[in-house]
Design a protein around this motif. Structure first.
Motif: not given
Length: 238
Positions: A185-200, A206-212
């Motif tokens: 997951n990349n919180n900077n992703d602007n293709v409708f995809a920057r949301y955490n995936l609610p699964a437990n 979930q791996i936070e893979t931040l990039f710009d």
């Protein structure tokens, strides 16, 4: 045991043309995955699917109906938020609407994915963007709950966590019958995809893979593959 075979499933269309020539994104993904997983060329395979969308042509009515269904679900979930029309409209093309609105299309894509799973028998699936929706749709079906316990799924730039999709996919997110499921997951992703995936679940992480990428979308599948967190926490664990 180290992964031996990986199946790659791309996102929004126009990408199939380069598969046979091993150019552009195909070459880049293959080289990166070969390096991270220590594989040979033939171990990295790709699933084309653009042609399945050609008979469909999302029109204004489809968009209005899809927006209405999504909007009502969103209002129930976050009435206090602003700018949700912009969140939804940015880079959201016909293929996603068609995938979510056409049961026959999803059925055909599930059949195609099944063929690749049988033929390739992958240890790992890397599914980017729309490819993540395709995989979730397949592995969440009741008839596909057995025989996949050896597969690790890596989704990246996935729209599954977006509240607009709640009315269109099995929700809450279900446990998939896989060995492991990593979501990059990349919180900077602007293709409708920057949301955490609610699964437990015991097999989900979930791996936070931040990039710009210094562009507006920050959605590149290669950037997810090569992210340092993905390398350390996903590729090196497979």
């Amino acid at each position: 045991m180290k992964a031996q075979r990986i199946l790659c499933i791309h996102g929004i269309g126009g990408k199939d043309a380069q598969m046979n020539n091993n150019q552009g994104w195909v070459r880049d993904w293959r080289q990166a995955l070969r390096g991270h997983l220590q594989l040979n060329d033939q171990a990295v395979q790709f699933m084309p699917f653009d042609s399945f969308f050609k008979p469909y042509n999302a029109n204004a009515g489809d968009y209005i109906e899809f927006l209405a269904e999504s909007f009502l679900g969103l209002l129930r979930w976050r009435r206090s938020q602003k700018n949700f029309f912009k969140d939804w409209m940015d880079n959201y093309p016909d293929m996603v609407v068609e995938f979510l609105k056409e049961p026959k299309l999803r059925q055909d894509l599930r059949k195609e994915l099944r063929k690749y799973l049988v033929d390739i028998n992958p240890d790992v699936i890397y599914a980017h963007s729309l490819g993540s929706l395709l995989c979730y749709d397949y592995f969440s079906q009741p008839e596909n709950q057995n025989g996949y316990g050896h597969i690790s799924l890596v989704t990246a730039g996935s729209q599954l966590g977006n509240p607009f999709l709640k009315g269109h996919v099995p929700y809450p997110i279900v446990r998939l019958p896989l060995k492991r499921w990593f979501n990059l997951n990349n919180n900077n992703d602007n293709v409708f995809a920057r949301y955490n995936l609610p699964a437990n679940y015991d097999n989900f992480k979930q791996i936070e893979t931040l990039f710009d990428d210094n562009d507006f979308i920050n959605h590149n599948g290669l950037s997810y593959i090569n992210n340092s967190e993905a390398i350390a926490k996903v590729w090196q664990s497979l």
